[in-house]
Every structure is written in C-alpha cells, then in structure tokens.
Design a protein around this motif. Structure first.
Motif, short mmCIF file in Angstrom:
data_model
loop_
_atom_site.label_atom_id
_atom_site.label_comp_id
_atom_site.label_asym_id
_atom_site.label_seq_id
_atom_site.Cartn_x
_atom_site.Cartn_y
_atom_site.Cartn_z
N PRO A 31 0.81 -1.24 0.00
CA PRO A 31 0.00 0.00 0.00
C PRO A 31 0.84 1.27 0.00
CG PRO A 31 -0.30 -1.25 2.05
CD PRO A 31 0.67 -1.99 1.23
N TRP A 34 2.55 1.78 -3.37
CA TRP A 34 1.56 2.19 -4.39
C TRP A 34 1.24 3.67 -4.26
CZ3 TRP A 34 -0.80 0.34 -8.68
CH2 TRP A 34 -1.92 1.01 -9.14
N ARG A 35 0.97 4.09 -3.04
CA ARG A 35 0.63 5.51 -2.82
C ARG A 35 1.82 6.40 -3.17
NH1 ARG A 35 -1.95 3.43 1.94
NH2 ARG A 35 -0.12 3.95 3.18
N ARG A 38 2.00 6.52 -6.92
CA ARG A 38 0.87 7.24 -7.50
C ARG A 38 0.99 8.74 -7.26
NH1 ARG A 38 -5.59 6.62 -6.39
NH2 ARG A 38 -6.17 8.00 -8.09
N ALA A 44 -2.56 8.11 -13.16
CA ALA A 44 -3.23 6.87 -12.71
C ALA A 44 -2.88 5.69 -13.60
CB ALA A 44 -4.73 7.10 -12.68
N ASP A 48 0.31 1.94 -12.32
CA ASP A 48 0.34 0.47 -12.33
C ASP A 48 1.60 -0.05 -13.01
OD1 ASP A 48 -0.98 -1.98 -11.64
OD2 ASP A 48 -1.34 -2.27 -13.77
N ASP B 21 -6.19 7.60 3.37
CA ASP B 21 -7.61 7.79 3.05
C ASP B 21 -7.81 8.20 1.61
OD1 ASP B 21 -8.25 7.12 5.58
OD2 ASP B 21 -8.47 9.19 6.32
N ALA B 23 -5.86 7.61 -1.06
CA ALA B 23 -5.32 6.81 -2.17
C ALA B 23 -5.79 5.37 -2.09
CB ALA B 23 -3.80 6.86 -2.15
N ASP B 24 -6.02 4.79 -3.24
CA ASP B 24 -6.41 3.38 -3.27
C ASP B 24 -5.15 2.51 -3.44
OD1 ASP B 24 -7.45 3.33 -6.76
OD2 ASP B 24 -5.75 4.24 -5.73
N GLY B 25 -5.36 1.22 -3.53
CA GLY B 25 -4.23 0.29 -3.70
C GLY B 25 -4.17 -0.25 -5.10
N PRO B 27 -4.61 -2.79 -8.22
CA PRO B 27 -5.67 -3.77 -8.53
C PRO B 27 -5.20 -5.19 -8.21
CG PRO B 27 -4.76 -2.80 -10.53
CD PRO B 27 -4.15 -2.08 -9.40
N GLU B 28 -6.18 -6.05 -8.02
CA GLU B 28 -5.85 -7.43 -7.64
C GLU B 28 -5.05 -8.15 -8.73
OE1 GLU B 28 -9.23 -9.64 -6.43
OE2 GLU B 28 -9.69 -8.32 -4.74
#
Lengths: 188, 235
Positions: A31, A34-35, A38, A44, A48, B21, B23-25, B27-28
């Motif tokens: 997590p 990733w943040r 990002r 966005a 990835d 809060d 930012a998302d994670g 994808p699976e």
C-alpha cells in the motif's frame, strides 16, 4: 546496517528461494509503495506500470541484494528510480526543474489556488492530494519518502542522490507548502 | 537532540492517515501478476544448472569420442595388404632401376611378380626398424651382403657381370645369397654352361641336381633365359 532489519532478512530469504518471504514483503510494502508511486507519478494509468516495474526490479535484483541499508531504503530507491525513468520516457520534467525557493514563493503567491476555497470543496485528504500534485517533484518525492516510505532524512538523501541537508530542506519546504494548502485541516 | 530532529523532523502518522484515506491500492490483477512473477523467477532456478551441466557433458562426450577415434587410428595394426602393398612398391622401384629391358613383353604384373619378388624377409613390425641379427652378423663376418632391402638388392644387381644383368633379375641375387649360406653363387651363365657340359657328358642326374640348385639360387633366371631365346628366335 540492515542485518537486524526484519525486512532485509525476508529479502535474503526470498533471494535464497523462499517465495513466502516475498509475499510477506509485498504485503508490508504494497500500500505505501503504491501511494508513493501514484503521488509521485501523478498519472493513474502509469502508476500500475511503474509499480509493476518496481517489483520486477526487486525480483530481478534479489540475488544482488546486500543488507547494507534498510530494505525500505533499497526498495524506495528502486521505486524512485522507476519514477525518474517514467518521467524521462514521458518527457514530463516541468515542475521537476523548479527550485525549492521558487516552489515556496509559488506557494505564497496569492494568485495561486486559494487553499481555503479548496479545503471547503473537498475532504482534507483530497486537498492534500491536490496540494501534493502542485509540489515540485523533488519536494514531493522527499515528502512521500518520509511519510509513506518511513525513510529518515539521511536515507532520503541517499535515495534521491543528494546530501542530507538538501533532503531536509526539500522536506521542510514541502511540509510548509502542504500545511499552507490544508490550512486548519493540516496536522500539527 | 539535533540528531533526533534530523531523523524525524515532524510526526508521520497524521500525514500517513490523510494519504491512506485519499489513495487506493493496486488492482488485484497487479498483485497476482507480481506474486506470480516472483514465484516464476524462483522456479527456473532448479533448472538453471541443467543447461551448463548438459553443455559440459556434451563437450566431454565429444572429446572422448574424438580421443577414441584418434587412438584407434594411431594403434591400428599393419594389415597383410599393407605389407604386400609395401613389397609391391619395392618391386616396382627395383623394376624401374633395372630398366625397361628387364620387363617382359606382354607379361602381366602378376606374372612378373615372382621374378621381382624380394627374398623371404621376416615381417618386421612397424616399430622395429632394425635388421635381423643374422644379417648384421654376416656383414661383420665379411661375407657377401645379405640383402634384404631394396637398396641392397639394387646394389647386388649392379655388381653382376654386364651380360648377366639383363638375363637375371636383380631381385634373384639376394635369394641366392640367402640360400647359399657359405659361398656366393656362381654367375648363372657359367653355371648353366657347366650343366650343359654335364648333360653332354651323360651325367644327367648330376646335371639335374645342378639345374635344381641353379633354379633355387637364381629363381626365374631359367624362365627369363627361355623367353630371351624365344625372342631371339622370333627375330
């Protein structure tokens, strides 16, 4: 230095062929990394790719890993390099060239986006995200490495290739600007 | 104190909360892809040693095959055809040295071979380049050279009287020398003249014995003489 680091030991175990050690490392850093990517890349779609590229390098260089520093320092250095490579490829270097003093001056500019108005329109997290986007890349990287990566000032210097004083200066300017953007919602 | 401030200039936790809060994670699918890549990269490790090991094994096998091949060639024994081939070559050399007159008209090489045939010589192994003991001993005793090689055969032929050279093949001399152990054989012409005298004197048995001895001492000489006489008659 990294001998006592539990994550460094996990990385060594993975390098020795233990796939579960990698799962543990991935779960720990997934997590935050990733943040970090990002926020730093600010794209966005590219996040990835950069995220996967970062872990691919971790996998590929596992046999070269030496626990001379904390695992987090090594991982975030790879991540930072991946982001730099992405910038080079995409040709996006606009705010990256901005000096720290210019950034602070821009933050104090009354013609810039009104932080109070932004705060009224969205949650504090959203405002922080928006403020981060406006930060120069170096400051944003320093801030994210400190907050998300948990790196010390010296480690930020090592990761970004500058001395500790420069890293500290960037971090200070970044926090000042974010606090200014968040206003009363900013943490103390 | 200063050092502590360098490590943590401000608390991280409140900022981490705000960022978490917002930012998302990943994808699976990304998670699955990365974990699979991590395992895939570990899996071939077991197979990695097979490639260099198989290459090394192939190399060693190739070297062994080459070595065994060369070893076989080096240690190949001399066959009978090799020996006879060598003797045929020697006979050809003698024939060339003796001149065209020594060759017979219309006679095939196989028929002429006995005339040129070198005296019985023990088969010498390729590694043994020395002469047999009895030959060298005879040389030291001052007897007529016991020829066993082509050079000696040619030398013996050249030492014969001029008139006998064409009639008697040079290769015959060594046989005579080998058979007559004590004394060198007489020239065939003189010998044959004596036989004729014995016949004329009615000593046919003695003449036959002498003829047989002549035939043994100068094998092929009588046949050669008969051929020469035929030729002269044709002329």
């Amino acid at each position: 230095m990294g001998e006592g680091d539990a994550d460094a030991q996990l990385m060594l175990r993975y390098a020795a062929g233990d796939a579960r050690a990698f799962d543990e490392l991935y779960a720990t850093y997934r997590p935050g990394l990733w943040r970090f990517i990002r926020r730093l890349v600010q794209d966005a779609a590219a996040t990835d790719d950069v995220f996967q590229e970062c872990w691919s390098r971790v996998i590929a260089h596992r046999e070269n890993y030496r626990p001379e520093a904390r695992f987090a320092t090594w991982l975030y250095r790879i991540a930072h390099n991946c982001c730099m490579d992405h910038w080079r490829k995409s040709g996006r270097r606009g705010t990256h060239e901005t000096t720290d003093d210019e950034a602070v001056a821009a933050a104090a500019d009354p013609t810039d986006t009104d932080p109070l108005a932004a705060a009224l329109d969205s949650e504090a997290a959203g405002r922080l995200a928006a403020a981060l986007e406006r930060l120069p890349d170096e400051q944003r990287a320093a801030f994210l490495l400190y907050v998300e990566g948990g790196l010390s000032v010296a480690e930020i210097g090592v990761t970004t290739g500058v001395n500790a004083e420069t890293a500290k200066s960037r971090l200070r300017y970044a926090v000042a600007r974010l606090k200014q953007a968040l206003g009363s919602a900013a943490p103390d | 104190m200063e050092r502590r401030e360098d490590e943590t200039p401000f608390p991280r936790e409140p900022w981490q909360k705000l960022l978490a809060d917002a930012a998302d994670g990943p994808p699976e699918t990304t998670d699955a892809r990365i974990r699979a890549a991590a395992r895939r990269d570990l899996a071939p490790r077991g197979r990695r040693w097979w490639l260099p090991a198989s290459l090394a094994a192939s190399f060693v096998l190739a070297v062994m095959i080459v070595q065994s091949q060369f070893g076989t060639i080096r240690r190949a024994p001399m066959t009978e055809s090799d020996r006879t081939g060598g003797e045929a070559m020697q006979a050809r050399i003698i024939d060339r040295e003796a001149g065209p007159e020594s060759r017979e008209e219309g006679r095939s090489p196989d028929v002429a071979a006995p005339l040129r045939k070198a005296p019985a010589r023990p088969a010498v192994e390729p590694e043994d380049y020395g002469y047999p003991e009895e030959e060298s001993g005879s040389d030291e005793a001052g007897a007529a050279p016991l020829v066993s090689g082509p050079e000696h055969e040619v030398r013996a032929a050249s030492e014969l009287p001029a008139e006998s050279a064409p009639a008697g093949p040079p290769a015959a001399a060594p046989a005579a020398a080998a058979d007559g152990a004590q004394a060198p054989p007489r020239p065939p012409e003189a010998w044959y003249a004596e036989i004729l005298e014995l016949r004329a004197a009615g000593r046919s048995e003695e003449a036959e014995r002498e003829l047989e001895r002549l035939r043994q001492a100068w094998p092929g000489w009588l046949e050669q003489r008969a051929e020469n006489l035929k030729k002269e008659e044709r002329r």
